[in-house]
Design a protein around this motif. Sequence first.
Motif, short mmCIF file in Angstrom:
data_model
loop_
_atom_site.label_atom_id
_atom_site.label_comp_id
_atom_site.label_asym_id
_atom_site.label_seq_id
_atom_site.Cartn_x
_atom_site.Cartn_y
_atom_site.Cartn_z
N MET A 1 0.82 -1.19 0.00
CA MET A 1 -0.09 -0.03 -0.08
C MET A 1 0.87 1.25 -0.01
O MET A 1 1.90 1.41 0.75
CB MET A 1 -1.10 -0.09 1.07
CG MET A 1 -1.98 1.10 1.18
SD MET A 1 -2.94 1.05 2.68
CE MET A 1 -3.92 -0.58 2.38
N SER A 2 0.54 2.17 -0.73
CA SER A 2 1.35 3.25 -0.95
C SER A 2 0.79 4.61 -0.15
O SER A 2 -0.42 4.53 0.17
CB SER A 2 1.40 3.79 -2.35
OG SER A 2 2.01 5.01 -2.71
N LYS A 3 1.79 5.72 0.17
CA LYS A 3 0.94 6.67 0.62
C LYS A 3 0.98 7.74 -0.18
O LYS A 3 1.32 7.74 -1.04
CB LYS A 3 2.28 7.23 1.88
CG LYS A 3 2.59 6.26 3.00
CD LYS A 3 3.52 6.89 4.00
CE LYS A 3 5.04 6.55 3.47
NZ LYS A 3 5.38 5.27 3.16
N GLY A 4 0.01 8.95 0.11
CA GLY A 4 -0.14 9.93 -0.73
C GLY A 4 1.24 10.82 -0.81
O GLY A 4 1.86 10.73 -0.03
N ASN A 5 1.26 11.38 -1.89
CA ASN A 5 2.58 12.22 -2.18
C ASN A 5 2.66 13.41 -1.09
O ASN A 5 3.92 13.56 -0.52
CB ASN A 5 2.28 12.62 -3.53
CG ASN A 5 2.80 11.63 -4.69
OD1 ASN A 5 3.23 10.96 -4.45
ND2 ASN A 5 2.48 12.09 -5.90
N THR A 6 1.55 14.06 -0.82
CA THR A 6 1.80 15.07 0.31
C THR A 6 2.09 14.45 1.50
O THR A 6 2.75 14.93 2.33
CB THR A 6 0.48 15.83 0.30
OG1 THR A 6 0.03 16.34 -0.87
CG2 THR A 6 0.38 17.02 1.24
N PHE A 7 1.59 13.33 2.04
CA PHE A 7 1.84 12.77 3.14
C PHE A 7 3.25 12.38 3.09
O PHE A 7 4.07 12.36 4.27
CB PHE A 7 0.96 11.60 3.62
CG PHE A 7 1.21 11.21 4.95
CD1 PHE A 7 0.96 11.82 5.90
CD2 PHE A 7 1.78 9.60 5.18
CE1 PHE A 7 1.33 11.28 7.56
CE2 PHE A 7 1.94 9.40 6.23
CZ PHE A 7 1.80 9.87 7.52
N GLU A 8 3.59 11.71 2.11
CA GLU A 8 4.94 11.26 2.13
C GLU A 8 6.18 12.40 2.35
O GLU A 8 7.08 12.39 3.14
CB GLU A 8 5.58 10.69 0.67
CG GLU A 8 4.83 9.17 0.39
CD GLU A 8 5.08 9.04 -1.23
OE1 GLU A 8 4.78 7.82 -1.26
OE2 GLU A 8 5.57 9.84 -1.84
N ASN A 9 5.75 13.62 1.62
CA ASN A 9 6.40 14.72 1.91
C ASN A 9 6.61 15.22 3.47
O ASN A 9 7.52 15.68 4.03
CB ASN A 9 6.00 15.96 0.93
CG ASN A 9 7.10 17.13 0.91
OD1 ASN A 9 8.40 16.88 0.73
ND2 ASN A 9 6.65 18.34 1.45
N SER B 1 23.16 13.13 -2.62
CA SER B 1 22.90 11.88 -1.82
C SER B 1 21.52 11.92 -1.55
O SER B 1 21.16 12.81 -0.69
CB SER B 1 23.67 11.75 -0.59
OG SER B 1 25.22 11.70 -1.11
N ALA B 2 20.44 11.12 -2.12
CA ALA B 2 19.13 11.21 -1.63
C ALA B 2 18.62 9.86 -1.35
O ALA B 2 18.90 8.99 -1.70
CB ALA B 2 18.38 11.79 -2.86
N ILE B 3 17.60 10.11 -0.45
CA ILE B 3 16.80 9.08 -0.01
C ILE B 3 15.15 9.62 -0.52
O ILE B 3 14.76 10.71 -0.47
CB ILE B 3 16.58 8.90 1.51
CG1 ILE B 3 18.21 8.47 1.92
CG2 ILE B 3 15.75 7.82 2.10
CD1 ILE B 3 18.30 8.66 3.60
N THR B 4 14.49 8.49 -1.03
CA THR B 4 13.21 8.75 -1.57
C THR B 4 12.17 8.00 -0.92
O THR B 4 12.45 6.85 -0.66
CB THR B 4 13.10 8.33 -3.25
OG1 THR B 4 14.03 9.14 -4.04
CG2 THR B 4 11.77 8.73 -3.61
N GLU B 5 11.01 8.53 -0.72
CA GLU B 5 9.96 7.84 0.19
C GLU B 5 8.98 7.26 -0.77
O GLU B 5 8.77 7.97 -1.87
CB GLU B 5 9.33 8.77 1.11
CG GLU B 5 8.03 8.44 1.66
CD GLU B 5 8.24 7.32 2.97
OE1 GLU B 5 7.53 6.59 3.13
OE2 GLU B 5 9.19 7.77 3.72
N ASP B 6 8.83 6.11 -0.71
CA ASP B 6 7.98 5.57 -1.76
C ASP B 6 6.55 5.15 -1.24
O ASP B 6 6.56 4.62 -0.16
CB ASP B 6 8.44 4.17 -2.38
CG ASP B 6 9.75 4.02 -2.63
OD1 ASP B 6 10.43 5.10 -2.38
OD2 ASP B 6 10.18 3.13 -3.03
#
Length: 142
Positions: free
Chosen positions: A1-9, A137-142
């Motif tokens: 299950m994915s999170k919404g983009n706004t909530f990821e941010n 150097s980046a970390i991405t929330e999916d």
Amino acid sequence: MSKGNTFENDLLKLIFNGTAIADIAENDATSPLTNIRVSLHTADPGEAGSQTTNEATYGGYARVNVARTTAGWVVTGNSVSPAATISFPAATSGTNTITHFAVGTATSGAGKVLYKGTVTPNIAVAAGVTPKLTTASAITED
């Protein structure tokens, strides 16, 4: 299950900048974590690992504290990067090939890994080398 983009941010801003999420979460008011500890790894620490899992072992190595603020971390979209280059102590002995980094809660020992990412290109560490993570150097929330 994915999170919404706004909530990821929002989640990244809560963890890396100490910014509350309205009606959901606040930063600890009595003893908040003021720094995030960045560690270097010779392989992926994995989902079940701690900050000691595959952690660098070269002579002189130590984790680096980065402020848990917008001065320490830049959150854009669903990605977070250091606001400035993170320089680790120079190697005094030994060798390591750094392939991953992690951000966690402990200055030393088996700290909780909050997020982890790859180091590209890998860093070949030997005596006199100062490993660095750049603002790329980046970390991405999916």
